[in-house]
Design a protein around this motif. Structure first.
Motif, PDB file in Angstrom:
ATOM      1  N   VAL A  76      49.339 -48.448  38.737  1.00 29.49           N
ATOM      2  CA  VAL A  76      50.255 -47.310  39.053  1.00 29.49           C
ATOM      3  C   VAL A  76      50.240 -46.490  37.815  1.00 29.49           C
ATOM      4  N   LYS A  77      49.948 -45.075  38.167  1.00 29.01           N
ATOM      5  CA  LYS A  77      49.922 -44.174  37.178  1.00 29.01           C
ATOM      6  C   LYS A  77      51.625 -43.714  36.751  1.00 29.01           C
ATOM      7  N   THR A  78      51.823 -43.404  35.347  1.00 30.61           N
ATOM      8  CA  THR A  78      53.039 -42.833  34.864  1.00 30.61           C
ATOM      9  C   THR A  78      52.871 -41.343  34.485  1.00 30.61           C
ATOM     10  N   GLU A  79      53.853 -40.798  34.321  1.00 31.87           N
ATOM     11  CA  GLU A  79      53.998 -39.421  33.648  1.00 31.87           C
ATOM     12  C   GLU A  79      55.665 -39.130  33.178  1.00 31.87           C
ATOM     13  N   THR A  80      55.664 -38.255  32.460  1.00 31.86           N
ATOM     14  CA  THR A  80      56.818 -37.772  31.328  1.00 31.86           C
ATOM     15  C   THR A  80      57.731 -37.220  32.479  1.00 31.86           C
ATOM     16  N   GLY A  81      58.938 -38.191  32.624  1.00 39.52           N
ATOM     17  CA  GLY A  81      59.999 -37.661  33.487  1.00 39.52           C
ATOM     18  C   GLY A  81      61.049 -37.073  32.532  1.00 39.52           C
TER      19      GLY A  81
ATOM     20  N   TYR B 255      55.478 -41.372  41.358  1.00 38.29           N
ATOM     21  CA  TYR B 255      55.839 -41.982  42.929  1.00 38.29           C
ATOM     22  C   TYR B 255      56.147 -40.617  43.943  1.00 38.29           C
ATOM     23  N   ASN B 256      56.050 -41.056  45.238  1.00 40.17           N
ATOM     24  CA  ASN B 256      56.413 -39.837  46.031  1.00 40.17           C
ATOM     25  C   ASN B 256      57.880 -39.673  46.307  1.00 40.17           C
ATOM     26  N   LYS B 257      58.468 -38.250  46.140  1.00 31.65           N
ATOM     27  CA  LYS B 257      59.792 -38.059  45.830  1.00 31.65           C
ATOM     28  C   LYS B 257      60.651 -38.483  47.269  1.00 31.65           C
ATOM     29  N   GLU B 258      59.868 -38.531  48.288  1.00 28.15           N
ATOM     30  CA  GLU B 258      60.412 -38.847  49.450  1.00 28.15           C
ATOM     31  C   GLU B 258      60.568 -40.245  49.775  1.00 28.15           C
ATOM     32  N   THR B 259      59.380 -40.940  49.583  1.00 26.58           N
ATOM     33  CA  THR B 259      59.228 -42.484  50.145  1.00 26.58           C
ATOM     34  C   THR B 259      59.409 -43.125  48.952  1.00 26.58           C
ATOM     35  N   PHE B 260      59.233 -42.774  47.580  1.00 27.87           N
ATOM     36  CA  PHE B 260      59.154 -43.638  46.334  1.00 27.87           C
ATOM     37  C   PHE B 260      57.862 -44.504  46.204  1.00 27.87           C
TER      38      PHE B 260
ATOM     39  N   VAL C 270      59.035 -47.788  44.301  1.00 32.48           N
ATOM     40  CA  VAL C 270      59.892 -48.193  42.991  1.00 32.48           C
ATOM     41  C   VAL C 270      61.114 -47.477  43.387  1.00 32.48           C
ATOM     42  N   ALA C 271      62.092 -48.109  42.728  1.00 27.11           N
ATOM     43  CA  ALA C 271      63.567 -47.682  42.731  1.00 27.11           C
ATOM     44  C   ALA C 271      64.423 -47.919  41.606  1.00 27.11           C
ATOM     45  N   GLY C 272      65.343 -47.350  41.338  1.00 28.88           N
ATOM     46  CA  GLY C 272      66.302 -47.940  40.410  1.00 28.88           C
ATOM     47  C   GLY C 272      65.803 -47.022  38.942  1.00 28.88           C
ATOM     48  N   HIS C 273      66.354 -47.823  38.099  1.00 30.31           N
ATOM     49  CA  HIS C 273      66.519 -47.046  36.709  1.00 30.31           C
ATOM     50  C   HIS C 273      65.107 -46.701  36.010  1.00 30.31           C
ATOM     51  N   PHE C 274      63.911 -47.157  36.466  1.00 34.11           N
ATOM     52  CA  PHE C 274      62.975 -46.755  35.809  1.00 34.11           C
ATOM     53  C   PHE C 274      62.046 -45.576  36.722  1.00 34.11           C
ATOM     54  N   THR C 275      62.932 -44.821  37.446  1.00 37.26           N
ATOM     55  CA  THR C 275      62.524 -43.623  38.378  1.00 37.26           C
ATOM     56  C   THR C 275      63.318 -42.457  37.391  1.00 37.26           C
ATOM     57  N   ASN C 276      63.237 -41.422  38.177  1.00 37.11           N
ATOM     58  CA  ASN C 276      64.003 -40.176  37.543  1.00 37.11           C
ATOM     59  C   ASN C 276      65.401 -40.261  38.270  1.00 37.11           C
ATOM     60  N   HIS C 277      65.461 -41.342  39.047  1.00 38.65           N
ATOM     61  CA  HIS C 277      67.022 -41.418  39.908  1.00 38.65           C
ATOM     62  C   HIS C 277      67.678 -42.778  39.380  1.00 38.65           C
ATOM     63  N   ARG C 278      68.461 -42.286  38.118  1.00 35.07           N
ATOM     64  CA  ARG C 278      68.938 -43.314  37.345  1.00 35.07           C
ATOM     65  C   ARG C 278      70.360 -43.648  37.671  1.00 35.07           C
ATOM     66  N   HIS C 279      70.955 -44.827  37.035  1.00 36.21           N
ATOM     67  CA  HIS C 279      72.364 -45.071  37.179  1.00 36.21           C
ATOM     68  C   HIS C 279      72.585 -45.800  38.552  1.00 36.21           C
ATOM     69  N   ILE C 280      73.813 -46.276  38.672  1.00 30.89           N
ATOM     70  CA  ILE C 280      73.974 -47.414  39.644  1.00 30.89           C
ATOM     71  C   ILE C 280      74.006 -46.672  40.969  1.00 30.89           C
ATOM     72  N   LYS C 281      74.527 -45.270  40.982  1.00 27.80           N
ATOM     73  CA  LYS C 281      74.691 -44.959  42.568  1.00 27.80           C
ATOM     74  C   LYS C 281      73.308 -44.652  43.026  1.00 27.80           C
ATOM     75  N   ALA C 282      72.476 -44.108  42.145  1.00 24.14           N
ATOM     76  CA  ALA C 282      71.046 -44.131  42.835  1.00 24.14           C
ATOM     77  C   ALA C 282      70.357 -45.418  43.096  1.00 24.14           C
ATOM     78  N   ALA C 283      70.488 -46.182  42.119  1.00 27.63           N
ATOM     79  CA  ALA C 283      70.083 -47.610  42.366  1.00 27.63           C
ATOM     80  C   ALA C 283      70.425 -48.178  43.717  1.00 27.63           C
ATOM     81  N   ILE C 284      71.630 -47.739  44.216  1.00 26.84           N
ATOM     82  CA  ILE C 284      71.923 -48.508  45.559  1.00 26.84           C
ATOM     83  C   ILE C 284      71.778 -47.557  46.547  1.00 26.84           C
ATOM     84  N   GLU C 285      71.586 -45.977  46.168  1.00 23.02           N
ATOM     85  CA  GLU C 285      71.470 -45.036  47.528  1.00 23.02           C
ATOM     86  C   GLU C 285      69.956 -45.179  47.762  1.00 23.02           C
TER      87      GLU C 285
END
Ligand SMILES: Cc1cc2nc3c(=O)[nH]c(=O)nc-3n(C[C@H](O)[C@H](O)[C@H](O)COP(=O)(O)OP(=O)(O)OC[C@H]3O[C@@H](n4cnc5c(N)ncnc54)[C@H](O)[C@@H]3O)c2cc1C
Length: 71
Positions: A7-12, A20-25, A34-49
């Protein structure tokens, strides 16, 4: 572990994140999501949504693939 899987990485917004694909992750490696804290969508709310959003898409993709292989 993600890098070992290719998996490639970038500076977020908050440092290094997987590519990752912003629609499908889905990452650049098909089938790895990927989901949760190591994506650009951080915090509990996004980790659940986010999983609630992407699981139906993963299911659809797997179902379509299964139907295709069975036909
Ligand atoms: C001190 C602190 C305060 C915070 N305060 C807030 C706040 O007030 N509000 C808020 O919204 N967010 C807050 N956050 C952020 C929030 O905790 C995270 O965004 C959220 O927990 C992310 O959920 P997650 O499921 O992605 O990751 P995590 O909750 O980190 O869960 C990841 C899990 O994966 C497990 N794991 C790791 N590697 C492996 C492996 N190789 N194999 C199997 N399992 C593995 C870990 O043990 C862990 O249980 C805070 C975070 C910290 C550290």
């Amino acid at each position: 572990m993600l890098k070992d899987l290719g998996v490639k990485t970038e500076t977020g917004r908050n440092g290094e994140v997987p590519v990752y694909n912003k629609e499908t992750f889905e990452t650049n490696v098909a089938g790895i999501y990927v989901a949760g804290h190591f994506t650009n969508h951080r915090h509990i709310k996004a980790a659940i949504e986010v999983p609630g959003r992407i699981i139906p898409k993963i299911k659809e993709k797997l179902t379509t693939r299964t139907q295709r292989t069975q036909s």
